[in-house]
Design an enzyme around this catalytic site. Structure first.
Site, short mmCIF file in Angstrom:
data_model
loop_
_atom_site.label_atom_id
_atom_site.label_comp_id
_atom_site.label_asym_id
_atom_site.label_seq_id
_atom_site.Cartn_x
_atom_site.Cartn_y
_atom_site.Cartn_z
N PHE A 80 0.80 -1.24 0.00
CA PHE A 80 0.00 0.00 0.00
C PHE A 80 0.83 1.29 0.00
O PHE A 80 0.43 2.29 0.64
CB PHE A 80 -0.95 0.02 1.21
CG PHE A 80 -1.59 -1.32 1.48
CD1 PHE A 80 -2.29 -1.97 0.48
CD2 PHE A 80 -1.47 -1.94 2.71
CE1 PHE A 80 -2.87 -3.21 0.70
CE2 PHE A 80 -2.04 -3.17 2.94
CZ PHE A 80 -2.74 -3.81 1.94
N CYS A 81 1.95 1.32 -0.69
CA CYS A 81 2.80 2.53 -0.72
C CYS A 81 3.14 3.00 0.69
O CYS A 81 3.32 4.20 0.93
CB CYS A 81 2.16 3.67 -1.50
SG CYS A 81 1.94 3.30 -3.23
#
Ligand SMILES: Cc1ncc(COP(=O)(O)O)c(C=O)c1O
Length: 448
Positions: free
Chosen positions: A373-374
């Protein structure tokens, strides 16, 4: 397997209380050949478009013309639309009258602009749980990344200690409103109070908070806030940085070009440039009036219905977490185990997150996110904390496009995948799982 298509009436009932989105009745193909109502449980990545934002864009398009550049009537209308949006955004985040509103592409752009505008030798303090957009832009002699705290109280204590050790001079604390991994809410006001005590300014990454909760930077004592239109139901490419004007005014323009200049002269080989004041100083190039208008309209639509929106999301979140509790081997990721917006990440022992996500899509018409998720540091640390050796998790994120049926379908699908396995065979293609025989047709606008 037969999956009942919920009736239009059921959808209308489920959505009656909240502003409608344009994709509420979107159907997607399953790999089995059936069609099913799309269950978009990935609002945290990009939210569907609000009907009001679409209508506003349709209304504006005949008037669409250059902004700040034309004498024509349509140009004047477009310019007014663009400038009026600044006031709407200012109000949406509870900004001070003198705060500047700079339109950007998204939160990443806004945070990079702020990072480039810091006075020389600004000390920056942040938590290492941040999304990469808030973790990576800061350069300088003193950037302190505080390790993931285990409670909101620990976060406040850790920030206090980090600031006490910071060199004298300008200071900035970067905090997130709601985690994009767990949805948990950070203690914004308490952190801002500590920052104030140490003479630091505060930048709030509200990319995940803004779609779920009202923001009030003035009363929270926050100096800067960023958010993204595409997460706020206005997917037309606009974002914003709002906050104190002085550092932004003293900084070099973010982009060099037309719109950011008052006058350009030359003598010999040399150019003399008189740059505009903020906000235009950092908005070189033709601005995205369509995106900015859609964002402003989305802000108005949402702020008129906060109570309904919160009630809708909390009911779905409760239903989701209750359902997930009964899935064998499933562990939720959590930083504080505190209150959260409608975002839940989890891992399922012995099951590959990417394969589960692919099967949810191909066999159940459900869209979720899998990966880190970054926010690689946060996700991996929280996976370890949950006792997992995996590097990737699954994330279901809720919003205005969701109904109780979506949540129930996800829970049912996860239980089936975990207990019986996928119905189809999958193979890895470029690192992603895909059904071995994927006959799902693309929409005709992609194939014509
Ligand atoms: C908390 C947070 N901050 C910043 C960003 C970056 O937003 P954008 O991709 O719109 O620039 C995201 C995106 O997921 C996010 O979740």
């Amino acid at each position: 397997m037969t999956l009942a298509l919920p009736s239009q009436r059921q959808f209308a009932q489920d959505q009656a209380q909240v502003p409608p989105v344009v994709s509420a009745t979107l159907t997607v193909p399953l790999a089995t050949g059936e069609q099913i109502q799309y269950a978009n449980l990935d609002h945290a990545a990009s939210a569907p478009c609000l009907r009001s934002a679409q209508d506003a864009v349709d209304e504006l398009l005949p008037w669409y013309a250059s902004v700040h550049r034309g004498a024509g009537f349509a140009s004047q209308v477009s310019t007014k639309v663009y400038e009026r949006a600044r006031d709407v955004l200012r109000e949406f985040v509870g900004a001070r009258t003198r705060d500047t509103v700079v339109f950007t592409r998204n939160s990443t752009d806004s945070l990079n602009l702020l990072a480039r505008s810091l006075p020389k030798a600004t000390s920056v303090v942040l938590f290492d749980t941040e999304h990469h957009a808030a973790l990576l832009p800061w350069r300088g002699p003193w950037v302190r990344r505080i390790q993931t705290p285990s409670s909101p109280g620990d976060a406040v204590i850790a920030l206090d200690a980090a600031l006490a050790a910071a060199p004298t001079g300008p200071r900035l604390v970067v905090i997130t409103g709601a985690s994009n991994v767990t949805g948990e809410l950070w203690p914004i006001e308490e952190l801002a109070q500590v920052a104030r005590r140490h003479g630091a300014r505060v930048a709030l990454d509200a990319a995940q908070l803004a779609p779920h909760r009202p923001i009030d930077i003035q009363s929270w004592n926050v100096d800067y806030v960023v958010l993204s239109g595409h997460k706020l139901y206005a997917p037309f490419g606009a974002g914003v940085l709002i906050g104190r004007a002085d550092w932004l005014q003293a900084a070099e323009p973010y982009l060099a070009g037309g719109g950011a200049t008052k006058q350009v002269t030359s003598w010999g080989d040399r150019l003399g440039v008189a740059w505009s004041a903020v906000p235009e100083r950092h908005e070189a190039g033709s601005p995205n009036v369509v995106g900015v208008h859609a964002l402003a309209v989305a802000c108005k639509t949402i702020s008129a219905q906060w109570a309904d929106i919160e009630a809708h999301e909390l009911a779905l979140l409760h239903r989701l977490r209750k359902g997930l509790r009964d899935i064998p081997g499933l562990s939720e990721l959590s930083i504080f185990d505190g209150p959260r917006v409608g975002v839940v990440s989890f891992t399922i022992a012995g099951h590959d997150a990417g394969l589960i996500a692919a099967a949810l899509s191909a066999e159940y018409g459900i869209g979720v996110r899998d990966g880190a998720f970054c926010a690689h540091i946060a996700t991996r640390r929280l996976l370890t904390k949950a006792g997992s050796t995996e590097q990737r998790a699954l994330r279901a994120s809720l919003g205005l496009g969701n109904t109780a049926e979506h949540v129930d379908r996800l829970v049912h699908a996860l239980r089936t995948l975990v207990t019986k396995g996928p119905a189809l065979n999958y193979r890895l293609e470029d690192g992603r799982w895909v059904p071995e025989a994927d006959t799902r047709p693309l929409p005709s606008f992609l194939t014509d």
